[in-house]
Design an enzyme around this catalytic site. Structure first.
Site, PDB file in Angstrom:
ATOM      1  N   LYS A 176       5.900  -2.731  -8.170  1.00 21.84           N
ATOM      2  CA  LYS A 176       7.055  -2.564  -7.373  1.00 21.84           C
ATOM      3  C   LYS A 176       6.730  -2.655  -6.024  1.00 21.84           C
ATOM      4  CE  LYS A 176       9.250   0.559  -5.324  1.00 21.84           C
ATOM      5  NZ  LYS A 176       9.809  -0.225  -4.034  1.00 21.84           N
ATOM      6  N   GLY A 207      13.217  -3.043  -5.875  1.00 23.12           N
ATOM      7  CA  GLY A 207      14.180  -2.362  -5.776  1.00 23.12           C
ATOM      8  C   GLY A 207      13.706  -0.927  -4.951  1.00 23.12           C
ATOM      9  N   GLY A 209      12.707   3.075  -4.199  1.00 21.25           N
ATOM     10  CA  GLY A 209      11.609   4.166  -4.795  1.00 21.25           C
ATOM     11  C   GLY A 209      12.460   4.994  -5.761  1.00 21.25           C
ATOM     12  N   VAL A 212      13.678   2.299  -9.120  1.00 18.81           N
ATOM     13  CA  VAL A 212      12.508   1.464  -9.822  1.00 18.81           C
ATOM     14  C   VAL A 212      11.274   2.182  -9.772  1.00 18.81           C
ATOM     15  CG1 VAL A 212      11.204  -0.674  -9.822  1.00 18.81           C
ATOM     16  CG2 VAL A 212      13.707  -0.904  -9.284  1.00 18.81           C
ATOM     17  N   GLY A 213      10.862   3.017  -8.346  1.00 15.98           N
ATOM     18  CA  GLY A 213       9.569   3.747  -8.613  1.00 15.98           C
ATOM     19  C   GLY A 213       9.788   4.781  -9.454  1.00 15.98           C
ATOM     20  N   GLU A 251      -2.835   7.145  -2.903  1.00 13.80           N
ATOM     21  CA  GLU A 251      -3.492   6.724  -1.583  1.00 13.80           C
ATOM     22  C   GLU A 251      -2.439   6.817  -0.664  1.00 13.80           C
ATOM     23  OE1 GLU A 251      -6.596   5.568  -1.167  1.00 13.80           O
ATOM     24  OE2 GLU A 251      -7.248   5.375  -3.063  1.00 13.80           O
ATOM     25  N   CYS A 285      -2.441   3.024   7.926  1.00 16.68           N
ATOM     26  CA  CYS A 285      -2.759   4.541   7.182  1.00 16.68           C
ATOM     27  C   CYS A 285      -4.094   5.092   7.921  1.00 16.68           C
ATOM     28  CB  CYS A 285      -2.821   4.534   5.981  1.00 16.68           C
ATOM     29  SG  CYS A 285      -3.964   3.367   5.298  1.00 16.68           S
ATOM     30  N   GLU A 385       1.881  12.080  11.109  1.00 15.41           N
ATOM     31  CA  GLU A 385       1.580  10.713  11.135  1.00 15.41           C
ATOM     32  C   GLU A 385       2.630  10.039  11.502  1.00 15.41           C
ATOM     33  OE1 GLU A 385       1.791   8.528   7.181  1.00 15.41           O
ATOM     34  OE2 GLU A 385      -0.094   7.640   7.797  1.00 15.41           O
TER      35      GLU A 385
HETATM   36  P1  NAD Z   1       6.802   5.271   1.193  1.00 16.29           P
HETATM   37  O1  NAD Z   1       5.947   6.546   0.539  1.00 16.29           O
HETATM   38  O2  NAD Z   1       8.050   5.606   1.959  1.00 16.29           O
HETATM   39  O3  NAD Z   1       6.936   4.502   0.110  1.00 16.29           O
HETATM   40  C1  NAD Z   1       5.884   3.842  -0.556  1.00 16.29           C
HETATM   41  C2  NAD Z   1       6.512   3.304  -1.818  1.00 16.29           C
HETATM   42  O4  NAD Z   1       7.016   4.229  -2.571  1.00 16.29           O
HETATM   43  C3  NAD Z   1       7.344   2.129  -1.710  1.00 16.29           C
HETATM   44  O5  NAD Z   1       7.601   1.098  -2.527  1.00 16.29           O
HETATM   45  C4  NAD Z   1       8.729   2.846  -1.978  1.00 16.29           C
HETATM   46  O6  NAD Z   1       9.929   2.050  -2.406  1.00 16.29           O
HETATM   47  C5  NAD Z   1       8.229   3.849  -3.340  1.00 16.29           C
HETATM   48  N1  NAD Z   1       9.141   5.176  -3.492  1.00 16.29           N
HETATM   49  C6  NAD Z   1       9.808   5.772  -2.634  1.00 16.29           C
HETATM   50  N2  NAD Z   1      10.215   6.699  -3.444  1.00 16.29           N
HETATM   51  C7  NAD Z   1       9.731   6.766  -4.517  1.00 16.29           C
HETATM   52  C8  NAD Z   1       9.963   7.495  -5.613  1.00 16.29           C
HETATM   53  N3  NAD Z   1      10.657   8.817  -5.635  1.00 16.29           N
HETATM   54  N4  NAD Z   1       9.128   7.189  -6.782  1.00 16.29           N
HETATM   55  C9  NAD Z   1       8.309   6.254  -6.862  1.00 16.29           C
HETATM   56  N5  NAD Z   1       8.351   5.489  -5.943  1.00 16.29           N
HETATM   57  C10 NAD Z   1       8.996   5.817  -4.653  1.00 16.29           C
HETATM   58  O7  NAD Z   1       5.819   4.724   2.270  1.00 16.29           O
HETATM   59  P2  NAD Z   1       5.850   3.573   3.074  1.00 16.29           P
HETATM   60  O8  NAD Z   1       6.893   4.129   4.302  1.00 16.29           O
HETATM   61  O9  NAD Z   1       6.490   2.331   2.598  1.00 16.29           O
HETATM   62  O10 NAD Z   1       4.604   3.138   4.163  1.00 16.29           O
HETATM   63  C11 NAD Z   1       3.713   3.957   4.555  1.00 16.29           C
HETATM   64  C12 NAD Z   1       3.099   5.177   4.306  1.00 16.29           C
HETATM   65  O11 NAD Z   1       1.958   4.447   3.302  1.00 16.29           O
HETATM   66  C13 NAD Z   1       2.369   5.948   5.371  1.00 16.29           C
HETATM   67  O12 NAD Z   1       2.372   7.226   5.025  1.00 16.29           O
HETATM   68  C14 NAD Z   1       0.837   5.489   5.220  1.00 16.29           C
HETATM   69  O13 NAD Z   1      -0.256   6.336   5.764  1.00 16.29           O
HETATM   70  C15 NAD Z   1       0.809   5.046   3.709  1.00 16.29           C
HETATM   71  N6  NAD Z   1      -0.247   4.153   3.556  1.00 16.29           N
HETATM   72  C16 NAD Z   1      -1.394   4.950   2.899  1.00 16.29           C
HETATM   73  C17 NAD Z   1      -2.646   3.704   2.528  1.00 16.29           C
HETATM   74  C18 NAD Z   1      -3.751   4.247   2.000  1.00 16.29           C
HETATM   75  O14 NAD Z   1      -4.501   3.409   1.674  1.00 16.29           O
HETATM   76  N7  NAD Z   1      -4.190   5.585   1.981  1.00 16.29           N
HETATM   77  C19 NAD Z   1      -2.326   2.441   3.073  1.00 16.29           C
HETATM   78  C20 NAD Z   1      -1.148   1.888   3.555  1.00 16.29           C
HETATM   79  C21 NAD Z   1       0.127   3.079   3.598  1.00 16.29           C
END
Ligand code: NAD
Length: 478
Positions: A176, A207, A209, A212-213, A251, A285, A385
């Site tokens: 996803k 989709g 989160g 689909v998540g 991560e 990140c 962050e």
């Molecule tokens: P996010 O947590 O909002 O979303 C990440 C993914 O999770 C998306 O695909 C989203 O649709 C999905 N999601 C949202 N709610 C969900 C749920 N309830 N169940 C399952 N899936 C769900 O993060 P973002 O805004 O897309 O990305 C930024 C964040 O990602 C920052 O905090 C950044 O630090 C982190 N990040 C971490 C790394 C790492 O390797 N540690 C790398 C890149 C980004």
């Protein structure tokens, strides 16, 4: 000069069992953050779409898990070659959906996934798939169906970080991608089909989160969830996956510190720290968003920072000269702007930038790159962050205090130390964080990547560490 690559955007569809499958619950528009205009769409997937994809992945598992390693390695190398052929299209697509400057997109957004896939293929060939431990034969076996959930900031690279080790391990996948930057997942699926990956081994469900998540994390037939994203969502993912006792790899976020010691080469340390903080428009990140400097050298550091910042031209991300494009969305722009306002209200010294749009950029998700000095290490801008081009300079009295401030975070993902090599290495050893670069140590695809504390749940990506996360372990006593 602006980039001229024209991308062909296919009709909205998931990718299930080796073919595009349209959704039946409406679409999610993909917005170009430089213009605010919708230019593509993906389906708003449902739990039923996840069921179909998991079913296809389960059906394909037995065959794929039984393939020879050499065959899996060859397929992954062919996928990398296919993506390499389409790299201009991938870079342009990610610049359009995310706003990464095109020159950066070519290297980091399009080039990295190819390098990563090739590195994983090499690693799999050298991996100890079987070992003798006394009278036991310890064998590593495919885990099953892996659900991968990824963020928007490095769309294809995040997907590849999970897909390449998953496929090489012999697993089948339901991916996803972020609904904000979803478009290159389709290019990957097409590349995989061209490379001869059997149907059902790699499935993509688009989709949000919450739909689909959540369906992936709670699905009884998914064996592992590989999640990269925010710490807040990671906590939900872990809780949701607990009921079916899935393996979960998280991560998560970061708030990394770059520590400049007294005896550092200041111009180099400052230039590299700023480059980290503002890379990908500050949406990384692992970015070093806190710059810790000896208090007596703060004004010297600020002069160097402001000079270095002049090279960061803000503007149209398709322009080759642009170093900072728009943020990923208008919502993200407002969020980052609120943090800048908060920093000012909390008494940090605004050195450059500030809230509001940059001169001459009246539309688009643009923000002024911002540097604060005299930042209180406990203040909101030093703890949260922000995910935008906002650097907090924090003065410290002595090395002991520098280590204490660097470790004063709920996160522990990355970091840097600049100074005499032996002294910098000693400080690096004291940082509670998963990676530290000493004096600009090069990025290493074979090294484990992941976080201490709330930056992760203990696993590591990249190198052989990703393969290990994707495998079961069986001991056969002889
Ligand atoms: P996010 O947590 O909002 O979303 C990440 C993914 O999770 C998306 O695909 C989203 O649709 C999905 N999601 C949202 N709610 C969900 C749920 N309830 N169940 C399952 N899936 C769900 O993060 P973002 O805004 O897309 O990305 C930024 C964040 O990602 C920052 O905090 C950044 O630090 C982190 N990040 C971490 C790394 C790492 O390797 N540690 C790398 C890149 C980004």
């Amino acid at each position: 000069m602006t980039s001229t690559v024209i991308t062909q955007i296919p009709a909205p569809a998931h990718w299930i069992d080796g073919r595009p499958v349209p959704g039946d619950s409406g679409d999610i528009e993909v917005i170009d953050p430089a213009t605010g205009r919708s230019f593509a769409a993906v389906p708003a997937g449902t739990a039923a779409d996840v069921d179909a994809a998991v079913g296809a992945a389960r059906k394909a598992f037995r065959g794929w898990a039984a393939t020879d390693l050499a065959e899996r390695v060859a397929v992954v190398r062919r996928i990398a070659d296919e993506l390499d052929h389409r790299s201009q299209e991938i870079a342009a697509t990610i610049t359009a959906e995310l706003g990464s400057p095109i020159a950066e997109s070519r290297i980091a957004q399009a080039g990295m996934p190819v390098a990563l896939a090739r590195a994983f293929a090499d690693i799999a060939e050298d991996f100890p798939w079987e070992q003798r431990v006394g009278n036991s034969l310890v064998v590593r076996e495919p885990l099953g169906v892996v659900g991968a959930i990824t963020p928007w900031n490095f769309p294809l690279n995040q997907v590849m970080s999970k897909v390449a080790p998953g496929l090489l391990a012999g697993n089948t996948m339901v991916v996803k991608p972020s609904e904000i930057t979803p478009l290159t997942a389709r290019i990957l699926a097409e590349a995989a089909a061209t490379a001869g990956l059997p149907d059902g081994v790699l499935n993509i469900v688009h989709g949000v989160g919450a739909a689909v998540g959540a369906a992936i994390t709670s699905h009884p037939d998914v064996d592992m969830v590989a999640f990269t994203g925010s710490t807040a969502v990671g906590k939900h993912v872990a809780a949701s996956a607990a009921d079916t006792v899935k393996r979960v790899s998280l991560e998560l976020g970061g708030k990394s510190a770059s520590v400049i010691l007294e005896d550092a080469d200041l111009p180099t340390a400052v230039a590299q720290s700023l480059a980290s903080a503002w890379f990908n428009n500050g949406q990384v990140c692992a970015a070093w968003t806190r710059l810790l400097v000896p208090a007596a050298r703060q004004s010297e550091v600020l002069d160097l920072l402001v000079t270095a910042a002049q090279h960061y031209h803000v503007g149209d991300p398709t322009d080759e000269a642009t170093r900072l494009g728009p943020l990923v969305s208008e919502a993200q722009r407002r969020r980052v702007e609120a943090y800048v306002e908060r920093g000012i209200a909390d008494g940090a010294t605004l050195v450059m930038g500030g809230p509001h749009r940059p001169e001459g950029l009246k539309t688009g998700a643009y923000i002024r790159p911002t540097i604060f000095a005299d930042v209180d290490p406990d203040s909101v801008i030093a703890q949260d962050e922000i995910f935008g081009p906002v650097l907090s300079v924090i003065p410290y009295a002595d090395e002991e205090q520098a280590v204490e401030i660097a470790n004063n975070s709920v996160y522990g993902l990355h970091g840097a130390v600049f100074g005499r090599q032996d002294r910098a290495l000693a400080v690096a050893r004291r940082l509670r964080t998963g990676q530290v670069d000493v004096n600009g140590g090069q990025y290493n695809l074979l090294a484990p990547f992941g976080g201490y504390k709330q930056s992760g749940n203990g696993g590591r990506e990249f190198g052989r560490f990703s393969l290990e996360e994707n495998l079961e372990t069986k001991a056969i006593q002889l």
